[in-house]
Design an enzyme around this catalytic site. Sequence first.
Site, PDB file in Angstrom:
ATOM      1  CE  LYS A 225       7.522   1.898  -3.589  1.00  0.00           C
ATOM      2  NZ  LYS A 225       6.507   1.904  -2.526  1.00  0.00           N
ATOM      3  N   GLY A 230       8.296   6.824 -12.738  1.00  0.00           N
ATOM      4  CA  GLY A 230       8.217   5.402 -13.062  1.00  0.00           C
ATOM      5  C   GLY A 230       8.870   4.572 -11.985  1.00  0.00           C
ATOM      6  CB  ALA A 231       8.934   1.623 -10.723  1.00  0.00           C
ATOM      7  CG  ASP A 273      -0.158   0.410   0.814  1.00  0.00           C
ATOM      8  OD1 ASP A 273       1.049   0.361   1.099  1.00  0.00           O
ATOM      9  OD2 ASP A 273      -0.992   1.090   1.448  1.00  0.00           O
TER      10      ASP A 273
HETATM   11  O1  KDG Z   1       0.371   3.124   2.692  1.00  0.00           O
HETATM   12  C1  KDG Z   1      -0.776   3.665   3.280  1.00  0.00           C
HETATM   13  C2  KDG Z   1      -0.591   3.661   4.748  1.00  0.00           C
HETATM   14  O2  KDG Z   1       0.422   4.570   5.082  1.00  0.00           O
HETATM   15  C3  KDG Z   1      -1.811   4.082   5.492  1.00  0.00           C
HETATM   16  O3  KDG Z   1      -2.881   3.228   5.229  1.00  0.00           O
HETATM   17  C4  KDG Z   1      -1.582   4.171   6.958  1.00  0.00           C
HETATM   18  O4  KDG Z   1      -0.602   2.077   7.416  1.00  0.00           O
HETATM   19  C5  KDG Z   1      -0.558   3.257   7.491  1.00  0.00           C
HETATM   20  C6  KDG Z   1       0.574   3.891   8.166  1.00  0.00           C
HETATM   21  O5  KDG Z   1       1.013   3.297   9.112  1.00  0.00           O
HETATM   22  O6  KDG Z   1       1.044   4.950   7.768  1.00  0.00           O
END
Ligand code: KDG
Length: 328
Positions: A225, A230-231, A273
């Site tokens: 990423k 872009g990726a 995510d």
């Molecule tokens: O990707 C999002 C996460 O970073 C957030 O929801 C919190 O899981 C988390 C983390 O451990 O940083």
Amino acid sequence: NVDVVALGESMVTFLPSRPGRLADVPSFDRAIGGAESNVACVLAAAGHSARWVGRVGADGFGDHLVERIAGYGVDVSFVHRDAARPTGVYFRTAGDRGTGAHEVAYYRAGSAASAMSVANVDRAAVRAGRILHLSGITAALSEACRTLLHTLTAPRPGRPVLSFDVNHRPALWRTAEGPLVLLDLARRADLVFVGEDEAEEAWGITGGPEAIGRALPEPGVLVVKQGGRGATAFERHTTGPETDGARPLRRSPAVTFEPAPHVDVVATTGAGDAFAAGFLSGTLRGLPLGTRLRYGHLFAAAALTTPGDLATPPARDHADRLSALDHG
Ligand code: KDG
């Protein structure tokens, strides 16, 4: 059977009511977070079957997480409740308009999730999906969690496709071994997501996607990423006989770059995510590599334009139209 199983810690997240330093923000709104359950929620919202396996306290925050995640249509029947340990929570500030930097305060040391181990996680339930999605955050939680990931990523016949998001969180690691542990886990996965900036920060790789590809030759699919640009994805097709059933002798790589659409970013948290969920959605649908990346971008755009971690991804027919339009 379920499409995707995601295992990891979920937390109640407190989003600031105003911009500013953590020291100054007067109040926070409750939301939910957790990289792996975020992926499960977005996939379920996109019409796939998803299960989240985790561990939360036997407390109100644990109830809230389980209820909210189930509300997305995610199977939570293998989430354990820990009567002795609390649910993790974290607070964050809004990103600085100029730099995007924000503060994060985790309250998760000794959390219920940090006690996940090979002894208390139902491994058959974890391995029951077509894809198992894990992330490097879990490895940072405790020694027991590291051993659990090690066990789940070991090669074994009938293992689900192993998807791994590196998710390097330096603030969580209490040993200097973090980068090496993450590299080892990434090398055991079939599909790896990593940010270009993350690869530099964790492993000192500065040569862009190609250099990351050289450092991680094992995964069949590697997605790098590159932030707002872009990726790039590498797909290594097996062309030769397999040595021991696991490592192909020769591979012919395909490389694809897809630019990211321009969006007005509200908050970046959760975008990685959502990107993973979009790419996995395209993978489950058997779509070509470039289209899988486009789905990653489209799903990430939805998360980037909301303050919380989670946003509803575009409906399937809408996403299909958008991704085709983009090409025209
Ligand atoms: O990707 C999002 C996460 O970073 C957030 O929801 C919190 O899981 C988390 C983390 O451990 O940083």
